[in-house]
Design an enzyme around this catalytic site. Structure first.
Site, PDB file in Angstrom:
ATOM      1  N   ASP A   1       0.588  -3.628   5.036  1.00 41.58           N
ATOM      2  CA  ASP A   1      -0.671  -3.779   6.173  1.00 41.58           C
ATOM      3  C   ASP A   1      -0.971  -4.938   6.130  1.00 41.58           C
ATOM      4  OD1 ASP A   1      -3.049  -3.432   7.554  1.00 41.58           O
ATOM      5  OD2 ASP A   1      -3.743  -3.659   6.034  1.00 41.58           O
TER       6      ASP A   1
ATOM      7  N   TYR B   1     -13.660 -11.445  10.097  1.00 44.00           N
ATOM      8  CA  TYR B   1     -14.678 -10.041   9.281  1.00 44.00           C
ATOM      9  C   TYR B   1     -16.034  -9.765   9.276  1.00 44.00           C
ATOM     10  CZ  TYR B   1     -15.489 -11.529   4.804  1.00 44.00           C
ATOM     11  OH  TYR B   1     -16.148 -11.844   3.478  1.00 44.00           O
TER      12      TYR B   1
ATOM     13  N   GLU C   1      -3.677 -13.123  -3.305  1.00 45.43           N
ATOM     14  CA  GLU C   1      -3.589 -12.956  -4.789  1.00 45.43           C
ATOM     15  C   GLU C   1      -3.271 -14.030  -5.583  1.00 45.43           C
ATOM     16  OE1 GLU C   1      -5.119  -8.728  -6.020  1.00 45.43           O
ATOM     17  OE2 GLU C   1      -3.786  -8.660  -3.649  1.00 45.43           O
TER      18      GLU C   1
ATOM     19  N   GLU D   1       0.736  -1.243   0.411  1.00 45.81           N
ATOM     20  CA  GLU D   1      -0.621  -0.016   0.165  1.00 45.81           C
ATOM     21  C   GLU D   1       1.043   1.044  -0.115  1.00 45.81           C
ATOM     22  OE1 GLU D   1      -3.440  -0.178   2.646  1.00 45.81           O
ATOM     23  OE2 GLU D   1      -3.406  -1.368   2.544  1.00 45.81           O
TER      24      GLU D   1
HETATM   25 CA    CA Z   1      -5.294  -3.541   3.572  1.00 45.50          CA
END
Ligand code: CA
Length: 441
Positions: free
Chosen positions: A243, A254, A384, A211
């Site tokens: 992160d 979550y 990913e 990020e």
């Molecule tokens: Ca993040």
């Protein structure tokens, strides 16, 4: 927004008298990023504002007496152990500080007076650049959002709000650490799909997220939104941000309220804040929205902002395992992509954050969200790259990785380059994974 201002400080032909600064891959005189440092061994320790120039750090308060006007006051304020009061002064002052520092470092006549305030970077301790009051993490990398969404909803990867709302959540400021601080593998509740009940233990799906961190400069008063046309002026600069994420804890915890313990155990940032002034030559148009996508609501729409709202910054992720380190092998590149692969601009994130009257403060940190490109070699997380661990990648050492293992070191780098300008870089954001600390004695 104001057109990015180019001036003599962006001249690629400028020469700096500090040895090694010209052509430095990260910190030539056209960059001048801000940080907080102290010379090693200084007693008492006195962290203060500094500027990276080549392989040296320039002591900002140390050269205050060589500056004048607002720049002098800014350098004097940098005696604080954080950059919050400095960036709160806003872009007019930051530009003037940059202009005068550039003059000191390019005119050899200033060398005798400035040189005593230069310290070799390898003889300095670096600190977090800001006292971070609040940390917010967005989800603006659309390819990442699609890739992650596809793992849960193959036919409908993006939820209906994504193209209207810059999705974000409040992160945790207390666990943000500088590059170089090891990351202790978190423990938590996890529940594999085939298990009847969750268990507690070390995460087995420890991941990174590539990020960019956006640092807030001057803030806004509670109840007073920031217009999109003014949003850029509230950004002080950018640092690389990792992160760290525990995917197995995340998957179980979550819903319905979003990330919690899967994310707040540690966040890493690079030490040098590359200012908006330094980035001016590398502003590019925001990639056009695909045909059929909704136009942003008026409070997020500014045609002028869109013409230079994105940053052409290349970002890389590298991995170094203990076996590779022992064998003297170089870190292996996992991905390379562009920061421009975001659905929302930095200014839109700022305007949205303050649109309900929420007050942003100097030194607040906003994460862009994981930045993945459209191609397989530009994915910003192992989730990913390996399909949530189902397709482990093979490293040049012959080792395989679904997720990070203890001793692995993850390195983020970033830089901007464009014909007609000097390349500037962000340095590194790196950290090694340490074993979990068990609750049982
Ligand atoms: Ca993040």
């Amino acid at each position: 927004m104001a057109e990015p201002q180019l001036d003599a400080t962006h001249d690629p032909a400028a020469r700096c008298w500090v040895a090694g600064a010209d052509g430095h891959p990260n910190f030539p005189v056209q960059n001048l990023p801000l940080g907080v440092f102290e010379p090693l061994g200084a007693s008492p320790p006195e962290p203060r504002g500094g500027v990276a120039i080549g392989d040296q750090v320039l002591d900002l308060p140390g050269v205050a007496h060589l500056l004048h006007g607002a720049a002098r006051e800014a350098a004097e304020i940098a005696v604080a152990p954080c950059l919050n009061p400095l960036v709160a002064l806003g872009h007019g002052v930051m530009r003037e500080l940059r202009r005068q520092l550039f003059e000191l470092l390019t005119d050899p006549a200033h060398k005798p007076a400035v040189a005593p305030s230069l310290h070799p970077a390898n003889a300095c301790a670096l600190h977090l650049p800001f006292a971070i009051g609040d940390y917010t993490d967005f989800y603006a990398g659309i390819h990442h959002a699609e890739n992650i969404g596809r793992q849960f909803r193959p036919d409908n990867p993006l939820l209906p709000n994504y193209k209207y709302v810059p999705i974000g959540y409040h992160g945790r400021a207390s666990s943000i650490r500088l590059s170089g601080v090891e990351v202790i593998r978190p423990c938590g509740q996890t529940k594999p799909p085939d298990a009847a009940a969750p268990s507690f233990g070390p995460s087995r799906k420890l991941d990174y997220e590539l990020e960019m961190g956006l640092w807030i400069g001057h803030g806004n008063a509670l109840g007073t939104p920031i217009p999109i046309t003014d949003a850029d002026a509230h950004l002080a600069g950018l640092s690389l941000l990792n992160d760290w994420s525990a995917r197995d804890i995340q998957a179980w915890e979550y819903q319905p309220l979003g990330p919690f313990l899967a994310k707040n155990f540690h966040t890493s940032v690079s030490p040098w804040v590359v200012t908006m002034e330094a980035l001016a030559p590398f502003r590019v148009a925001q990639p056009p929205r695909p045909a059929g996508d909704p136009t942003p609501l008026p409070y997020l729409s500014d045609a002028a902002e869109q013409t230079a709202g994105a940053f052409d910054v290349t970002m890389e992720v590298l991995l170094l395992t203990p076996a590779m380190r022992a064998a003297g092998q170089p870190p292996h590149r996992l991905s390379r992509g562009s920061m421009a692969a975001m659905y929302w601009t930095a200014a839109q994130l700022v305007a949205h954050h303050a649109s309900n009257g929420c007050n942003l403060m100097p030194g607040d940190l906003l994460g862009t969200g994981t930045i993945s490109g459209a191609t397989a070699d530009s994915l910003g997380s192992l989730m990913e790259i390996t399909g949530n661990g189902s397709r482990p990648l093979t490293l040049p050492s012959g080792e395989t990785r679904g997720f990070l293992e203890d001793g692995d070191e993850l390195i983020l780098t970033g830089w901007a380059e464009r014909a007609g300008f000097a390349r500037i870089g962000f340095g590194e954001c790196r950290a090694r994974i340490a074993p979990a600390v068990s609750l049982s004695a």
